[in-house]
Design a protein around this motif. Structure first.
Motif, short mmCIF file in Angstrom:
data_model
loop_
_atom_site.label_atom_id
_atom_site.label_comp_id
_atom_site.label_asym_id
_atom_site.label_seq_id
_atom_site.Cartn_x
_atom_site.Cartn_y
_atom_site.Cartn_z
N ARG A 1 -2.19 11.62 1.84
CA ARG A 1 -2.29 10.25 1.36
C ARG A 1 -3.71 9.89 0.93
O ARG A 1 -3.91 9.06 0.05
N GLU B 1 -2.72 8.40 -5.07
CA GLU B 1 -1.96 7.15 -5.05
C GLU B 1 -0.59 7.38 -5.67
O GLU B 1 0.13 6.43 -5.97
N LYS B 2 -0.25 8.66 -5.91
CA LYS B 2 1.04 8.94 -6.55
C LYS B 2 1.93 9.69 -5.59
O LYS B 2 1.51 10.68 -4.98
N LEU B 3 3.16 9.28 -5.46
CA LEU B 3 4.04 9.90 -4.49
C LEU B 3 4.33 11.35 -4.81
O LEU B 3 4.35 12.21 -3.93
N LEU C 1 6.20 7.45 5.24
CA LEU C 1 6.36 6.29 4.38
C LEU C 1 7.47 5.36 4.89
O LEU C 1 7.47 4.17 4.60
N ASP D 1 0.86 -1.19 0.00
CA ASP D 1 0.00 0.00 0.00
C ASP D 1 0.89 1.24 0.00
O ASP D 1 0.85 2.06 0.90
N PHE D 2 1.72 1.34 -0.99
CA PHE D 2 2.69 2.42 -1.10
C PHE D 2 2.30 3.24 -2.33
O PHE D 2 1.90 2.67 -3.34
N PRO D 3 2.38 4.57 -2.23
CA PRO D 3 1.84 5.38 -3.34
C PRO D 3 2.72 5.40 -4.59
O PRO D 3 3.22 6.44 -4.98
N VAL D 4 2.89 4.25 -5.21
CA VAL D 4 3.61 4.20 -6.48
C VAL D 4 2.86 3.27 -7.44
O VAL D 4 2.08 2.43 -7.01
N PHE E 1 10.36 2.27 0.29
CA PHE E 1 9.59 1.17 -0.28
C PHE E 1 10.28 -0.18 -0.07
O PHE E 1 9.65 -1.15 0.32
#
Lengths: 275, 452
Positions: free
Chosen positions: B230, B234-236, B40, A110-113, B179
């Protein structure tokens, strides 16, 4: 605290110097490798020579140290003794030749990429510091996604992908690394049939291009179908070699059934001393 | 307070509050950027431990400056002290993690409470020092943006712009670190150094924010904008921009409000403004907000219910047709309500809800009490829904090795979301095997249909 074995005395714990003369330049050579977590040995005295262009299955029961072996090869866990060489040099010098597929559960999906963003991470090393992902890297990532059959999902946020698709995104990222030898940690774990097929096809393609792939694998039923070289592992290398010669009832019994009494007792003893 | 006062402050026309509002806005901007990565990296509480650990440093720096003959109120000196003890707190936390098997939260809790306790004790001691006036040092605990003067502003502006630039410069590296740290390490990235840089940026933002927001609440300023952002994306890259914007806006607005309401603690006002933005985002942000998600879920439930109803009707009508040619001769006749209810084991209330939707879409026509009849468009829609269902079932049987007896249930969920292009794709796949099946108006069911 008294220790069970003194590092200076026990040869198994003594650091082995890197050899000055390189062995023949095979993709992966492991010599005398021992790894321990909190003084509990996970891998003992591993000796491996993987021939170029093989599709290697690393097989063994839970806790056999399969993932640890990969991590030790990639300097992700410290080695207690021994050395690992990639094409005749330590890993530090050969990163550009190595692709890595970690276990899927090792990251938060669930990471925004997007899928493409993740795959593009495979190009970060060649990009270097501060530089942004450009058209060249995006194209490279797209190509890798196409190879695992996910070209149409490039812009999908990664939490919106199925487990099997996430696994394929990780494979695509390794492809984007454009390596000679690939380390894959359980790519077949809990994936759907379509993903399994895609991964097998991909392994074949890589194999045809002469790449070497080391794959941690769980399913004994498919071992002979997928791999031409086998490493049977249970804290030590029980057997390794071409699949037909290695995948024998006797070897499997040694790996899974046969109690390694001595070793287990030793580990048990160490654990007691540590407390 | 009049509206004119507020607009004057907001638009920086009030010279007294200009610097204060600008400073907190800049702080918000950089804490929004740095906070995104902190969030994050799942290290949010590290910021809290860090900010509490600054207090003994502030008190000590004050004492040293007074002992050297100054007033002790020189801001850069105080902030240097804050940095030193904040960093010491983090180092102790790291030492606890690496030398013991204690979990991170224990180390954070320890550092946070012990350093804060020591800070409070030191503060009360230095207040009794002769020569210096320690009054005002508690500004750093609760925050007091009104105390920002021109020299402070330059310092804050330089520090916040530098951290903003740093986090923008390192977007790629920080993203990889947050990540997939293991992968980053195999690729040769110095993950430890990257962590140090991230914590360094957090430290700078925290320390420069102490005066305005206070050490107790600065963590909210770091985390809230990023968490709120957030929900929107959905894009960093968008998350960074939104988070920075929310941070800057809450700083701007919060400082403006508190300038006009001097009795309220400013740090609290700023944080509450950020919290209001967070609450709004959590509830209403289209991408991940609670309400839009609930509405989407409800829409799907209604769509599924409607399609189930139409297919139930169609299958019941099918059973009334000519048994020799069941496909061609499906009559559209009234169907007893009881039969529909039995078909899917619906409760009366459920069916009533579904019928309301069907009625609104003109899919049913009024007939005698206890009977239901599809309208012309409703009958067409029922045929289409049934067709999709069966195409999908057939596909599952022929291509996915699912036993025909199980197919109904598996088909059920997916068919409701089949788009036009997916249906066309299905037709192609099935046509390659059985052309008659794919072209039939409504193909026969691959399994037996029960009517309960």
């Amino acid at each position: 605290m008294k220790t069970f074995v003194s590092k200076a005395v026990d040869p198994a714990f003594a650091p082995v110097p890197e050899p000055h003369e390189h062995p023949p330049e095979i993709p992966l050579a492991v010599h005398d490798l021992t790894v321990a977590y909190h003084r509990k040995p996970v891998l003992w005295d591993l000796e491996l020579n993987i021939p170029e262009g093989s599709l290697v299955g690393i097989v063994g029961p839970n806790g056999a140290g399969k993932s640890t072996l990969l991590k030790a090869c990639l300097d992700l866990v410290p080695k207690t003794s021994g050395w690992v060489q990639i094409y005749g040099e330590p890993y530090k010098k050969q990163r550009h030749l190595v692709g890595y597929v970690p276990q899927r559960e090792s990251v938060d999906w669930d990471f925004p990429v997007s899928a493409l963003d993740v795959v593009a991470m495979g190009t970060y090393r060649q990009l270097g510091w501060f530089k942004r992902v450009g058209k060249k890297q995006r194209d490279q990532a797209h190509e890798a996604l196409e190879m695992v059959g996910l070209g149409h999902l490039a812009d999908r946020q990664i939490s919106q992908l199925s487990g099997g698709q996430q696994q394929r995104v990780f494979l695509a990222r390794a492809l984007a690394q454009d390596a000679q030898i690939y380390f894959m940690d359980e790519p077949f774990a809990a994936v759907d049939a379509a993903t399994e097929e895609a991964i097998v096809a991909l392994l074949r393609t890589l194999n045809e291009k002469g790449k070497t792939c080391l794959v941690v694998h769980h399913d004994l039923a498919t071992v002979t179908k997928y791999f031409d070289y086998l490493v049977l592992l249970n804290m030590r290398v029980v057997a390794s070699g071409p699949t037909e010669a290695t995948f024998t009832r006797e070897n499997l019994q040694k790996t899974y059934g046969g109690k390694l009494n001595l070793l287990e007792n030793a580990v048990e003893a160490l654990r007691h001393v540590d407390r | 307070m009049s509206i004119a006062d507020l607009t004057d402050v907001l638009l920086l026309r009030n010279y007294n509050t200009q610097l204060v509002v600008l400073s907190t806005a800049l702080l918000g901007l950089s804490s929004g950027l740095v906070g995104t990565f902190l969030l994050l990296r799942k290290r949010s509480l590290l910021g809290d431990a860090l900010s509490h650990a600054t207090l003994p440093g502030i008190a000590a720096a004050f004492a040293i400056m007074v002992a050297l003959g100054g007033t002790g109120k020189w801001l850069p000196g105080l902030l240097m002290g804050a940095t030193v003890s904040g960093v010491a707190g983090i180092l102790i936390m790291l030492a606890i993690r690496h030398t013991t098997r204690l979990k991170d939260d224990v180390g954070m809790g320890f550092v946070l409470s012990v350093f804060f306790g020591a800070g409070v004790a030191l503060l009360s001691m230095v207040q009794r020092m002769p020569g210096g006036s320690a009054a005002g040092l508690e500004t750093f605990i609760y925050g007091k943006p009104a105390s920002i003067i021109q020299a402070d502003f330059y310092l804050i502006a330089a520090a916040t712009l530098a951290t903003a630039a740093g986090s923008v410069l390192l977007v790629k590296e920080f993203t990889l670190l947050c990540f997939d740290e293991g992968f980053a390490r195999t690729e040769g990235w110095p993950t430890f150094m990257l962590d140090v840089m991230l914590v360094g940026l957090v430290t700078v933002v925290t320390v420069t924010g102490l005066q305005a927001v206070g050490l107790i609440l600065i963590i909210a300023f770091l985390i809230t904008p990023a968490t709120a952002a957030r929900f929107w994306t959905e894009k960093l890259s968008s998350m960074l921009i939104i988070s920075a914007a929310i941070g800057a806006a809450s700083g701007w607005l919060g400082a403006s409000i508190s300038a006009l309401l001097p009795n309220l603690p400013a740090g609290a006002v700023i944080v509450l403004v950020a919290a209001a933005v967070f609450l709004f985002s959590m509830l209403f942000a289209p991408a991940r907000g609670v309400v839009p998600r609930y509405i989407r879920g409800r829409k799907l439930t209604r769509k599924v219910g409607r399609q189930h109803f139409l297919r139930a009707m169609y299958e019941l009508l099918e059973s009334q047709g000519d048994p020799d040619d069941p496909i061609a001769s499906v009559p559209n006749i009234p169907v007893p309500l009881e039969a529909v209810l039995a078909k899917r084991a619906w409760k009366r209330g459920e069916l009533k809800q579904i019928l309301k939707i069907a009625d609104a879409e003109d899919h049913v026509e009024p007939v005698a009490q206890g009977y239901l009849r599809l309208s012309e468009p409703g009958f067409g829609e029922a045929a289409r829904v049934t067709r999709n269902h069966r195409l999908w079932e057939t596909y599952l049987v022929t291509h996915a090795d699912i036993a025909p007896s199980h197919v109904d249930r598996d088909a059920d969920m997916v068919e409701h979301v089949l788009g036009a292009d997916l249906v066309r794709e299905l037709e192609e796949v099935i046509r390659s095997q059985d052309a008659k099946m794919a072209d039939a108006a409504v193909p026969p069911s691959p399994h037996e249909i029960t009517h309960a």
